[in-house]
Every structure is written in structure tokens, then in C-alpha cells.
Design a protein around this motif. Structure first.
Motif, PDB file in Angstrom:
ATOM      1  N   ASP A 114       0.863  -1.182   0.000  1.00 28.06           N
ATOM      2  CA  ASP A 114       0.000   0.000   0.000  1.00 28.06           C
ATOM      3  C   ASP A 114       0.901   1.234   0.000  1.00 28.06           C
ATOM      4  N   PHE A 115       1.064   1.839  -1.179  1.00 26.19           N
ATOM      5  CA  PHE A 115       1.941   2.994  -1.298  1.00 26.19           C
ATOM      6  C   PHE A 115       1.340   4.239  -0.655  1.00 26.19           C
ATOM      7  N   THR A 116       0.002   4.332  -0.586  1.00 30.48           N
ATOM      8  CA  THR A 116      -0.614   5.515   0.029  1.00 30.48           C
ATOM      9  C   THR A 116      -0.427   5.525   1.540  1.00 30.48           C
ATOM     10  N   GLU A 117      -0.421   4.366   2.150  1.00 22.98           N
ATOM     11  CA  GLU A 117      -0.230   4.266   3.605  1.00 22.98           C
ATOM     12  C   GLU A 117       1.201   3.888   3.971  1.00 22.98           C
ATOM     13  N   ASN A 118       2.054   3.728   2.973  1.00 19.17           N
ATOM     14  CA  ASN A 118       3.455   3.319   3.190  1.00 19.17           C
ATOM     15  C   ASN A 118       3.543   2.065   4.058  1.00 19.17           C
ATOM     16  N   TYR A 137      10.163   5.385   3.263  1.00 19.94           N
ATOM     17  CA  TYR A 137      10.037   6.302   2.128  1.00 19.94           C
ATOM     18  C   TYR A 137      11.133   6.067   1.096  1.00 19.94           C
ATOM     19  N   LYS A 144       8.469   0.763  -6.712  1.00 26.61           N
ATOM     20  CA  LYS A 144       7.585   1.079  -7.839  1.00 26.61           C
ATOM     21  C   LYS A 144       8.283   0.759  -9.158  1.00 26.61           C
ATOM     22  N   GLN A 166      -2.599  12.679 -10.821  1.00 23.43           N
ATOM     23  CA  GLN A 166      -3.363  11.879  -9.850  1.00 23.43           C
ATOM     24  C   GLN A 166      -4.346  10.921 -10.527  1.00 23.43           C
ATOM     25  N   ASN A 169      -2.506   8.147 -12.169  1.00 27.75           N
ATOM     26  CA  ASN A 169      -1.989   7.233 -11.149  1.00 27.75           C
ATOM     27  C   ASN A 169      -3.074   6.283 -10.652  1.00 27.75           C
ATOM     28  N   ARG A 170      -4.268   6.821 -10.391  1.00 33.33           N
ATOM     29  CA  ARG A 170      -5.368   5.965  -9.915  1.00 33.33           C
ATOM     30  C   ARG A 170      -5.705   4.889 -10.945  1.00 33.33           C
ATOM     31  N   ILE A 173      -2.806   2.359 -10.973  1.00 31.31           N
ATOM     32  CA  ILE A 173      -2.857   1.512  -9.778  1.00 31.31           C
ATOM     33  C   ILE A 173      -4.002   0.501  -9.912  1.00 31.31           C
TER      34      ILE A 173
END
Length: 196
Positions: A114-118, A137, A144, A166, A169-170, A173
Motif C-alpha cells: 500500500d503505497f498511500t499508507e506506506n 520512504y 515502484k 493523480q 496514477n489511480r 494503480i
């Protein structure tokens, strides 16, 4: 012979405790050897002689040696990791930076990152337990890039997961998760890890 060739049915807890103490004190056996002798004797009494056996509290048990593990310091680990080239640098950075085990890294899938939540989700890890670990980070972009390389190799499509757009990217993903969510992330084509 410790008990002068007496038959076990004529002996009891006191003789067994004396024998186990003799093993620990006089013979200086390891704790695993003493435990093996104890289990063998208990099995014989329970299943052969049909008699329960209770150890006396005065039995001296062999002590297991305390071994202090050899662990690299943070500086030593980082020195080694920084000397590695791609893909080994990424492999060992994930192992060290995320606390992943070798088997967990080999089972890592795109959908578990999960790249959004690292974060990285580990399923059926040690002890068949699930857990979540943080994704540093500094490993986001290399990871990626590795995923894009794998997707490019397996689907023939180049995918840019680093775009600043954005909406794109969505979509990318979503594409990755729909098309290759079960895809494992090979870090190297030949068998780098030795199966153990």
C-alpha cells in the motif's frame, strides 16, 4: 549400570530422579539429552509398565546454554547494503528495513503493498500470522520501479507509476491491482536465494 541392573518395575520416582540428577551433575549432559532420557523413561513407565510417574522436585535439571546471537549494528548493516547493486540492494533493504523474512519477501505480491499508507501486508508469516509493516520512504520509488519492470516484462506494457498526474496514477494503480494483483515480485530472474 546406574541402578545395578534392577528392573524398572522395581524402581520408582526416587530412582528416576536420582538418575536424571546423575546425568546433569556427574555426566554433564545437555538439557536436550536429559529431556530425551526423561521422555523415554516416562514413555516406558506409562505405555509399557502401565504406571504413572511423577518427578520429585529435588531433581536437578541440566541448564540450557544461553547463546547471545551475533547481530550486525545499524552502521554495519547499512555499509553492507550500500555496497550492493540492483536488485540485491532492494532485496536486502526490504529484508532489513521492513523486518521481512526471506520466505515473506519471496511471497510478496503487488496487492500486499500500500503505497498511500506506506505499508506492506504480510499474510501467513511466521506462525501463520498476518501482520503489517511500514514501508520506508526511501524504498517507495525503487519498489515502484521494480513493479513497473515486472509488469512490463509480464504484460508487454510499460507503466509509469511515478507520474504526478493523480487521475492517471489511480487508473494505473487500478490496472495493476486488477490485472496483476496476484503477481509475485521477482527481484532477480535466477534463483538468488538458497531454499532451506
Amino acid at each position: 549400570m546406574f541402578n545395578h541392573k534392577r528392573h524398572p518395575k522395581d524402581m520408582g520416582e526416587e530412582e528416576v530422579s536420582n538418575y536424571l540428577t546423575y546425568l546433569a551433575v556427574d555426566r554433564k549432559v545437555t538439557s536436550s539429552t536429559q529431556n530425551l532420557a526423561l521422555c523415554s523413561i516416562v514413555f516406558m513407565y506409562k505405555h509399557v509398565l502401565k504406571r504413572d510417574l511423577t518427578l520429585l522436585t529435588s531433581t536437578i535439571r541440566a541448564k540450557a546454554p544461553t547463546i547471545i546471537p551475533t547481530v550486525l549494528s545499524n552502521d554495519e548493516a547499512m555499509t553492507i547494503i550500500n555496497e550492493l547493486k540492483h536488485p540485491h540492494h532492494l532485496i536486502f533493504s526490504l529484508l532489513y528495513g521492513n523486518g521481512l523474512r526471506k520466505a515473506e519477501l519471496l511471497r510478496l505480491r503487488v496487492k500486499n503493498i500500500d503505497f498511500t499508507e506506506n505499508s506492506i501486508y504480510v499474510f501467513r508469516g511466521k506462525g501463520a500470522k498476518d501482520r503489517m509493516t511500514l514501508l520506508p520512504y526511501s524504498l517507495i520509488e525503487p519498489l515502484k520501479d521494480q513493479i513497473a519492470t515486472v509488469v512490463d516484462d509480464d504484460t508487454g506494457n510499460g507503466i509509469d507509476l511515478t507520474s504526478s498526474n493523480q487521475a492517471r496514477n489511480r487508473l494505473l494503480i487500478r490496472y495493476v491491482f486488477e490485472q496483476v494483483s496476484q503477481l509475485r515480485i521477482p527481484f532477480i530472474r535466477d534463483n538468488f536465494f538458497v531454499r532451506g
